[in-house]
Design a protein around this motif. Structure first.
Motif, PDB file in Angstrom:
ATOM      1  N   ASN A  67       0.922  -1.172  -0.038  1.00  0.00           N
ATOM      2  CA  ASN A  67      -0.069   0.022  -0.045  1.00  0.00           C
ATOM      3  C   ASN A  67       0.874   1.456  -0.197  1.00  0.00           C
ATOM      4  N   TYR A  81      -8.086   1.963   0.162  1.00  0.00           N
ATOM      5  CA  TYR A  81      -8.647   0.937  -0.285  1.00  0.00           C
ATOM      6  C   TYR A  81      -9.775   1.093  -1.519  1.00  0.00           C
ATOM      7  N   GLY A  82      -9.683   0.659  -2.618  1.00  0.00           N
ATOM      8  CA  GLY A  82     -10.645   0.806  -3.577  1.00  0.00           C
ATOM      9  C   GLY A  82     -10.122   1.800  -4.695  1.00  0.00           C
ATOM     10  N   ASN A  83      -9.102   2.423  -4.419  1.00  0.00           N
ATOM     11  CA  ASN A  83      -8.517   3.435  -5.479  1.00  0.00           C
ATOM     12  C   ASN A  83      -7.396   2.680  -6.451  1.00  0.00           C
ATOM     13  N   THR A  84      -7.479   3.057  -7.713  1.00  0.00           N
ATOM     14  CA  THR A  84      -6.909   2.670  -8.452  1.00  0.00           C
ATOM     15  C   THR A  84      -5.998   3.537  -9.457  1.00  0.00           C
ATOM     16  N   LYS A  85      -4.919   2.988 -10.064  1.00  0.00           N
ATOM     17  CA  LYS A  85      -4.021   3.951 -10.848  1.00  0.00           C
ATOM     18  C   LYS A  85      -4.997   4.643 -11.863  1.00  0.00           C
ATOM     19  N   GLU A  86      -5.817   3.879 -12.548  1.00  0.00           N
ATOM     20  CA  GLU A  86      -6.545   4.727 -13.471  1.00  0.00           C
ATOM     21  C   GLU A  86      -7.557   5.765 -12.881  1.00  0.00           C
ATOM     22  N   ALA A  87      -8.095   5.549 -11.612  1.00  0.00           N
ATOM     23  CA  ALA A  87      -8.906   6.495 -11.048  1.00  0.00           C
ATOM     24  C   ALA A  87      -8.092   7.571 -10.809  1.00  0.00           C
ATOM     25  N   PHE A 101       0.669   6.766  -6.598  1.00  0.00           N
ATOM     26  CA  PHE A 101      -0.665   7.485  -6.846  1.00  0.00           C
ATOM     27  C   PHE A 101      -0.117   9.367  -6.789  1.00  0.00           C
ATOM     28  N   LYS A 146       2.358   1.852  -3.419  1.00  0.00           N
ATOM     29  CA  LYS A 146       0.938   2.232  -4.339  1.00  0.00           C
ATOM     30  C   LYS A 146       0.792   3.694  -4.226  1.00  0.00           C
ATOM     31  N   TYR A 147       0.564   3.940  -2.827  1.00  0.00           N
ATOM     32  CA  TYR A 147       0.069   5.457  -2.489  1.00  0.00           C
ATOM     33  C   TYR A 147       1.321   6.452  -3.053  1.00  0.00           C
TER      34      TYR A 147
END
Length: 380
Positions: free
Chosen positions: A261, A358-364, A268, A264-265
């Motif tokens: 995480n 949780y639930g956030n994606t790179k596309e979003a 983002f 990933k963040y």
């Protein structure tokens, strides 16, 4: 229009497996954990299993975990309980100017009761200076309450260093770890932390449940009076369903998942920075980039009203925050940013908080970054 939720620092959606576990408990384990019949024994066994799961996440003893209603109760119990039970040793308390209201309002209450509180300042990065802490520490200091990480900037405060200073001082050390728990490793024994507050709804668990870690040897009176639940430390029938949901959320946040995480963040955040740079949008990151949680970004957009920006993004299906306390619909200036920059600084009313989860994606995030850049430019 895609709905994009980026206010995870305020609260998080429950994980599907958390909901599944809570549903199981509601259907199958409905006895009172204090009852001595079979139904009660089954409930009690589940309760203690959940306690072991949560204790393991901090590498502490299970009986050092006291289940409660969340961070606010944990903060109040730790601070008020310590203050009144140790006032014969002194009436001086230390905290910071950037704490959550659950701490600041409790300190204000204690000031009315005759206690003296030192509110430590922070610099323009929102960081606490250890020299200020050491200067404030006195022989009659009975409690130090400093948050592990700030909920508005994501700043990590020097908890390990403060714990090291306090290990040979009689003051009790409490930390509000609501924002940090489940995001980074926390080790109370190594950090010399005596009391630590956590809330489940920040880690994809249910609202209205949390726990207080109380180190062996730290004696504070029960905040609620009544039955003998939680080893007589917190009266009231335990919220077994909520506690089970919290334990499942903790179980899902393994060290490996937490590390994934964090990476990933950071990615983002880089996407947002890159998009703003490419779109030539002026911005500034509030906080300490070298010592912060990666899931929280507090960004200053010069000449753009934060409440107007929030409203425009909300109308486009995106949720972020001003990072301010909202009471009965009234948005107040951020006390955290005021502590960093001064009460009259324009930056206070031109900054927003973006927080991943949780639930956030790179596309979003890419979609949001483009929308943010476009909205800021149109707001100038």
């Amino acid at each position: 229009m895609n709905q994009i939720y980026l206010d995870h620092a305020a609260t998080t959606p429950m994980h599907p497996e958390v909901i599944e576990e809570m549903s199981r408990l509601m259907q199958d384990i409905y006895g009172n954990p204090s009852s001595i019949h079979n139904y009660g024994r089954k409930a009690h066994e589940q309760l203690e299993n959940f306690r072991e799961t949560i204790a393991a996440s901090l590498a502490v003893k299970p009986h050092e975990i006291i289940f409660n209603s969340g961070g606010t109760e944990g903060d109040n119990t730790a601070i008020i309980g310590t203050a009144f039970s140790r006032q014969e040793h002194g009436k001086h308390l230390i905290t910071t100017a950037i704490e959550h209201p659950a701490v600041l309002e409790t300190m204000k209450y204690l000031e009315k009761e005759g206690f003296e509180v030192t509110y430590l300042p922070v610099d323009k990065k929102g960081q606490l200076q250890l020299a200020d802490f050491q200067k404030a520490l006195r022989d009659d200091t009975i409690l130090v309450s400093i948050m592990y990480a700030n909920n508005e900037t994501g700043n990590l405060l020097p908890i390990k260093e403060i714990g090291e200073i306090l290990k040979d001082h009689p003051a009790v050390f409490h930390t509000d770890a609501v924002q940090a728990y489940g995001k980074i490793p926390i080790t109370p024994y190594e950090d010399h932390i005596d009391l630590l507050s956590v809330s489940a709804h920040k880690i994809n668990g249910p609202k209205g449940v949390g726990f207080l870690y109380k180190k062996d040897g730290i004696n504070i009176p029960a905040y609620l009076h009544g039955g003998e639940q939680e080893e007589k430390r917190r009266a009231g029938t335990e919220n077994l369903v909520g506690i089970g949901g919290m334990a499942k959320a903790v179980e899902l946040l393994t060290p490996e998942v937490q590390a994934e995480n964090r990476e990933k963040y950071r990615e983002f955040a880089d996407i947002i920075f890159q998009t703003l740079d490419e779109q030539q949008v002026a911005y500034h990151l509030n906080g300490d980039p070298e010592h912060k949680l990666p899931h929280v970004l507090n960004l200053y957009f010069p000449d753009v009203s934060n409440d107007l920006l929030l409203m425009k993004l909300d109308l486009k299906g995106t949720a972020i925050s001003t990072g301010s306390a909202c009471t009965a619909g009234n948005i107040e200036p951020s006390h955290v940013l005021e502590a960093m920059y001064g009460e009259d600084a324009l930056i206070v009313d031109q900054s927003v908080r973006i927080s991943f989860g949780y639930g956030n994606t790179k596309e979003a995030i890419k979609e949001f970054a483009s929308l943010l850049a476009e909205t800021v430019k149109k707001s100038l």
